[in-house]
Design a protein around this motif. Structure first.
Motif, PDB file in Angstrom:
ATOM      1  N   GLN A   8       0.871  -1.168   0.000  1.00  0.00           N
ATOM      2  CA  GLN A   8       0.000   0.000   0.000  1.00  0.00           C
ATOM      3  C   GLN A   8       0.913   1.224   0.000  1.00  0.00           C
ATOM      4  O   GLN A   8       1.290   1.723   1.056  1.00  0.00           O
ATOM      5  CB  GLN A   8      -0.922  -0.006   1.221  1.00  0.00           C
ATOM      6  CG  GLN A   8      -1.903  -1.164   1.235  1.00  0.00           C
ATOM      7  CD  GLN A   8      -2.711  -1.239   2.526  1.00  0.00           C
ATOM      8  OE1 GLN A   8      -2.221  -0.903   3.606  1.00  0.00           O
ATOM      9  NE2 GLN A   8      -3.946  -1.690   2.423  1.00  0.00           N
ATOM     10  N   PRO A   9       1.314   1.706  -1.174  1.00  0.00           N
ATOM     11  CA  PRO A   9       2.304   2.786  -1.228  1.00  0.00           C
ATOM     12  C   PRO A   9       1.809   4.123  -0.690  1.00  0.00           C
ATOM     13  O   PRO A   9       2.628   5.005  -0.404  1.00  0.00           O
ATOM     14  CB  PRO A   9       2.624   2.897  -2.728  1.00  0.00           C
ATOM     15  CG  PRO A   9       2.143   1.615  -3.328  1.00  0.00           C
ATOM     16  CD  PRO A   9       0.975   1.213  -2.510  1.00  0.00           C
ATOM     17  N   LEU A  10       0.499   4.301  -0.578  1.00  0.00           N
ATOM     18  CA  LEU A  10      -0.049   5.591  -0.167  1.00  0.00           C
ATOM     19  C   LEU A  10      -0.864   5.427   1.109  1.00  0.00           C
ATOM     20  O   LEU A  10      -1.873   4.707   1.129  1.00  0.00           O
ATOM     21  CB  LEU A  10      -0.925   6.163  -1.290  1.00  0.00           C
ATOM     22  CG  LEU A  10      -1.449   7.584  -1.070  1.00  0.00           C
ATOM     23  CD1 LEU A  10      -0.293   8.592  -1.095  1.00  0.00           C
ATOM     24  CD2 LEU A  10      -2.481   7.958  -2.126  1.00  0.00           C
ATOM     25  N   PHE A  11      -0.416   6.082   2.198  1.00  0.00           N
ATOM     26  CA  PHE A  11      -1.105   6.059   3.489  1.00  0.00           C
ATOM     27  C   PHE A  11      -1.339   4.621   3.948  1.00  0.00           C
ATOM     28  O   PHE A  11      -2.466   4.195   4.209  1.00  0.00           O
ATOM     29  CB  PHE A  11      -2.418   6.843   3.425  1.00  0.00           C
ATOM     30  CG  PHE A  11      -2.274   8.220   2.866  1.00  0.00           C
ATOM     31  CD1 PHE A  11      -1.263   9.058   3.295  1.00  0.00           C
ATOM     32  CD2 PHE A  11      -3.136   8.685   1.885  1.00  0.00           C
ATOM     33  CE1 PHE A  11      -1.111  10.336   2.780  1.00  0.00           C
ATOM     34  CE2 PHE A  11      -2.996   9.967   1.354  1.00  0.00           C
ATOM     35  CZ  PHE A  11      -1.986  10.792   1.801  1.00  0.00           C
ATOM     36  N   GLN A  12      -0.253   3.898   4.060  1.00  0.00           N
ATOM     37  CA  GLN A  12      -0.274   2.467   4.336  1.00  0.00           C
ATOM     38  C   GLN A  12      -1.051   2.142   5.616  1.00  0.00           C
ATOM     39  O   GLN A  12      -1.028   2.895   6.590  1.00  0.00           O
ATOM     40  CB  GLN A  12       1.180   1.970   4.453  1.00  0.00           C
ATOM     41  CG  GLN A  12       1.344   0.481   4.381  1.00  0.00           C
ATOM     42  CD  GLN A  12       1.614  -0.144   5.751  1.00  0.00           C
ATOM     43  OE1 GLN A  12       1.666   0.528   6.775  1.00  0.00           O
ATOM     44  NE2 GLN A  12       1.779  -1.448   5.756  1.00  0.00           N
ATOM     45  N   ASN A  13      -1.751   1.038   5.571  1.00  0.00           N
ATOM     46  CA  ASN A  13      -2.499   0.547   6.731  1.00  0.00           C
ATOM     47  C   ASN A  13      -1.666  -0.539   7.415  1.00  0.00           C
ATOM     48  O   ASN A  13      -1.375  -1.566   6.801  1.00  0.00           O
ATOM     49  CB  ASN A  13      -3.837  -0.040   6.264  1.00  0.00           C
ATOM     50  CG  ASN A  13      -4.715  -0.519   7.414  1.00  0.00           C
ATOM     51  OD1 ASN A  13      -4.435  -0.265   8.572  1.00  0.00           O
ATOM     52  ND2 ASN A  13      -5.782  -1.220   7.074  1.00  0.00           N
ATOM     53  N   PRO A  42       1.548  11.595  -4.769  1.00  0.00           N
ATOM     54  CA  PRO A  42       2.262  10.865  -5.826  1.00  0.00           C
ATOM     55  C   PRO A  42       1.278  10.058  -6.666  1.00  0.00           C
ATOM     56  O   PRO A  42       0.218   9.649  -6.182  1.00  0.00           O
ATOM     57  CB  PRO A  42       3.209   9.951  -5.037  1.00  0.00           C
ATOM     58  CG  PRO A  42       2.549   9.765  -3.713  1.00  0.00           C
ATOM     59  CD  PRO A  42       1.858  11.070  -3.424  1.00  0.00           C
ATOM     60  N   ARG A  43       1.621   9.831  -7.903  1.00  0.00           N
ATOM     61  CA  ARG A  43       0.763   9.022  -8.767  1.00  0.00           C
ATOM     62  C   ARG A  43       0.794   7.567  -8.304  1.00  0.00           C
ATOM     63  O   ARG A  43       1.735   7.130  -7.634  1.00  0.00           O
ATOM     64  CB  ARG A  43       1.235   9.107 -10.212  1.00  0.00           C
ATOM     65  CG  ARG A  43       1.170  10.490 -10.821  1.00  0.00           C
ATOM     66  CD  ARG A  43       1.276  10.430 -12.333  1.00  0.00           C
ATOM     67  NE  ARG A  43       2.476   9.745 -12.809  1.00  0.00           N
ATOM     68  CZ  ARG A  43       2.710   9.468 -14.097  1.00  0.00           C
ATOM     69  NH1 ARG A  43       1.808   9.811 -15.015  1.00  0.00           N
ATOM     70  NH2 ARG A  43       3.819   8.858 -14.463  1.00  0.00           N
ATOM     71  N   PRO A  44      -0.227   6.791  -8.657  1.00  0.00           N
ATOM     72  CA  PRO A  44      -0.147   5.354  -8.389  1.00  0.00           C
ATOM     73  C   PRO A  44       1.060   4.743  -9.085  1.00  0.00           C
ATOM     74  O   PRO A  44       1.499   5.220 -10.142  1.00  0.00           O
ATOM     75  CB  PRO A  44      -1.461   4.817  -8.980  1.00  0.00           C
ATOM     76  CG  PRO A  44      -2.382   5.985  -9.025  1.00  0.00           C
ATOM     77  CD  PRO A  44      -1.512   7.179  -9.276  1.00  0.00           C
ATOM     78  N   LEU A  45       1.609   3.689  -8.499  1.00  0.00           N
ATOM     79  CA  LEU A  45       2.712   2.984  -9.144  1.00  0.00           C
ATOM     80  C   LEU A  45       2.307   2.496 -10.531  1.00  0.00           C
ATOM     81  O   LEU A  45       3.121   2.442 -11.452  1.00  0.00           O
ATOM     82  CB  LEU A  45       3.154   1.794  -8.284  1.00  0.00           C
ATOM     83  CG  LEU A  45       3.836   2.106  -6.948  1.00  0.00           C
ATOM     84  CD1 LEU A  45       4.163   0.811  -6.227  1.00  0.00           C
ATOM     85  CD2 LEU A  45       5.080   2.943  -7.139  1.00  0.00           C
ATOM     86  N   ALA A  46       1.033   2.138 -10.676  1.00  0.00           N
ATOM     87  CA  ALA A  46       0.549   1.635 -11.966  1.00  0.00           C
ATOM     88  C   ALA A  46       0.715   2.656 -13.075  1.00  0.00           C
ATOM     89  O   ALA A  46       0.877   2.299 -14.248  1.00  0.00           O
ATOM     90  CB  ALA A  46      -0.916   1.220 -11.849  1.00  0.00           C
ATOM     91  N   ALA A  47       0.687   3.949 -12.727  1.00  0.00           N
ATOM     92  CA  ALA A  47       0.829   4.995 -13.737  1.00  0.00           C
ATOM     93  C   ALA A  47       2.263   5.110 -14.235  1.00  0.00           C
ATOM     94  O   ALA A  47       2.511   5.740 -15.266  1.00  0.00           O
ATOM     95  CB  ALA A  47       0.368   6.337 -13.167  1.00  0.00           C
ATOM     96  N   GLU A  48       3.213   4.524 -13.503  1.00  0.00           N
ATOM     97  CA  GLU A  48       4.627   4.613 -13.870  1.00  0.00           C
ATOM     98  C   GLU A  48       5.166   3.276 -14.369  1.00  0.00           C
ATOM     99  O   GLU A  48       6.375   3.113 -14.538  1.00  0.00           O
ATOM    100  CB  GLU A  48       5.434   5.088 -12.658  1.00  0.00           C
ATOM    101  CG  GLU A  48       4.973   6.439 -12.114  1.00  0.00           C
ATOM    102  CD  GLU A  48       5.663   6.820 -10.811  1.00  0.00           C
ATOM    103  OE1 GLU A  48       6.562   6.062 -10.377  1.00  0.00           O
ATOM    104  OE2 GLU A  48       5.300   7.856 -10.234  1.00  0.00           O
ATOM    105  N   ASP A  49       4.295   2.322 -14.591  1.00  0.00           N
ATOM    106  CA  ASP A  49       4.703   0.958 -14.931  1.00  0.00           C
ATOM    107  C   ASP A  49       4.304   0.640 -16.366  1.00  0.00           C
ATOM    108  O   ASP A  49       3.112   0.561 -16.681  1.00  0.00           O
ATOM    109  CB  ASP A  49       4.048  -0.022 -13.956  1.00  0.00           C
ATOM    110  CG  ASP A  49       4.162  -1.466 -14.414  1.00  0.00           C
ATOM    111  OD1 ASP A  49       5.255  -1.848 -14.886  1.00  0.00           O
ATOM    112  OD2 ASP A  49       3.163  -2.199 -14.307  1.00  0.00           O
TER     113      ASP A  49
END
Length: 478
Positions: free
Chosen positions: A251-256, A299-306
């Motif tokens: 969970q790269p953004l605001f990890q739980n 930050p953008r989702p990792l998927a947007a940079e893959d």
């Protein structure tokens, strides 16, 4: 919440007065009940439906509501002891366990008694949910041509396009599947990407629901520690080499539960390490729409940079709307997309079309950005209220990171206290429900922790009272 309380209260009053009517006797009309108890017609309708579900009354269309005739003979008590053998026979050889531990998930789903303040909830309080916008969207959706027909198996094209645009990069609608909530999408992803008995790398600590999914699929969660900047790339590389794993869930953004955001310099490293290991990264982007007002640019989702199909992306509308609004995007590119699609079709066929149509109506309405701005401001206010109250009343609980998104805080207990379970129990006795930290670790935790949610309570006043009660519990056990 108030409407639900009124329904329960009216149902209890009607239940206590049923003895005034003989079996088969007719109750007053709905209009009479509205006038007698000074409640809305909706409240009366729901209370009577509750009694009917309990078998206490019978509704006859056009005639009214009648007290049910009680059964004259008790139903025979069966013997289910044979099931112990059937359910456990040869279980030791099962690669996929038949017995599933849902305790870590139920903590955030089970509603505590009304007198208990809920610091465990994983969803927005009803006062924060866009109930009017959802109702309007559902009403408009129901009138769309073909709204009750069968949708495309992958989901409505317009909705897939909307998710693709919100993710960004080169993601297209053709790479998006509509799933029934994040939990379902994660289940599909792990089934598709790893076979029973295989290792799967997970953040440590991490979301208990994901650990439950992995274990239910017969996978072996392997922890990779995180800090306030997210997962540590060097430890991730070590874990891939040591285990041969082909999946990493993060969970790269605001990890739980930590609230960490994967640092810019680590994002490319994570993708590179996974690519070199021939592995997938399952990106659970679960609270991007629960950003706080002071967060700045995300930050953008990792998927947007893959570009290479390393990332399988999951993002849902549920957290920002309602626990019952289970509409989610499952995103991938390359051959894996067909496998994900096949598993979803076999498991669930498709997400009901009216729900997809309602999602389109909601995100396309002027109410949607207003709602997001409103919860952004409100969540910051609640976070600040909780951090201030904790600093004042419970300074011994360490708060290593204050997140700028999400709905909870992650606190470490004093070193050597070893009283996590005792504090959780004492807090409940004091009238506040908190989440113990142990279920968030796939191996032995380095210290005791608790997670406190500030989204499921009524407001800042309830947060202050909950922390006061938690202070009372801490005095008892710490």
């Amino acid at each position: 919440m108030q409407e639900r309380s009124s329904v329960d209260e009216l149902a209890e009053r009607l239940r206590s007065e049923l003895n005034r009517y003989s079996p088969g006797g007719k109750l007053p009309s709905s209009r009479a009940l509205v006038e007698q108890y000074r409640v809305s017609p909706v409240t009366v309708s729901r209370a009577l439906a509750q009694l009917a579900a309990e078998g206490l009354v019978v509704t006859r269309p056009g005639a009214g509501v009648f007290r049910a005739v009680p059964r004259t003979t008790a139903a025979p008590v069966g013997d289910t002891s044979w099931q112990e053998v059937a359910l456990s026979a040869d279980a030791s050889t099962d690669l996929v366990p038949r017995s599933v531990d849902a305790s870590g998930v139920l903590v955030s789903l089970t509603e505590p008694p009304p007198e208990v303040i809920e610091f465990t909830g994983g969803y927005l309080h009803p006062s924060l949910q866009p109930e009017q916008a959802l109702a309007a969207a559902l009403s408009r959706a129901a009138r769309r041509p073909g709204a009750w027909g069968r949708p495309p198996m992958e989901g409505l094209t317009e909705l897939r396009s909307w998710f693709a645009r919100s993710i960004g990069g080169s993601v297209t609608a053709a790479e998006v599947l509509i799933a029934a909530g994040g939990q379902s999408a994660l289940t599909i992803a792990l089934r598709a990407l790893a076979s029973p008995g295989a290792p799967v790398l997970v953040e440590s600590p991490t979301y208990p629901g994901m650990l439950a999914i992995a274990r239910a699929a017969g996978l072996r969660p392997v922890p990779v520690p995180v800090d306030p900047d997210g997962v540590k790339p060097e430890l991730l590389a070590d874990a891939f080499r040591a285990t041969g794993a082909r999946v990493f869930v993060c969970q790269p953004l605001f990890q739980n539960p930590t609230g960490a955001v994967l640092a810019p310099e680590r994002r490319g490293e994570v993708l590179r390490i996974a690519r070199e290991a021939g592995a997938f990264v399952v990106e659970d982007d679960f609270v991007r729409r629960l950003v706080h007002a002071d967060a700045g640019e995300l930050p953008r989702p990792l998927a947007a940079e893959d570009a290479d199909g390393v990332v399988v992306h999951v993002c849902s509308l549920t957290k920002a709307t309602s626990p019952s609004f289970r509409v989610c995007a499952l995103v991938a590119r390359g051959p894996v997309l067909e496998r994900l699609r096949a598993i979803q079709v076999v498991d669930t066929f498709f997400v009901p079309r009216p729900l997809q149509e309602a999602a389109l109506e909601l995100v396309g309405s002027a109410a949607w950005p207003r709602h997001l701005r409103g919860i952004s401001a409100d969540l910051k206010t609640r976070r600040d209220a909780m951090t201030a109250a904790l600093g004042l009343h419970l300074p011994e609980l360490a708060l290593p990171h204050i997140p700028s998104g999400g709905y909870h805080l992650w606190l470490r207990l004093p070193d050597g206290s070893g009283r996590e379970a005792a504090l959780t129990a004492a807090a409940l006795r004091a009238g506040v429900a908190i989440t113990p930290g142990r279920p968030y670790f796939s191996a032995e935790p380095p210290a005791g922790h608790v997670r406190l949610s500030f989204a499921a309570v009524a407001g800042s006043g309830e947060i202050a009272e909950g922390v006061r009660r938690l202070r009372q519990a801490a005095d008892e056990v710490l």
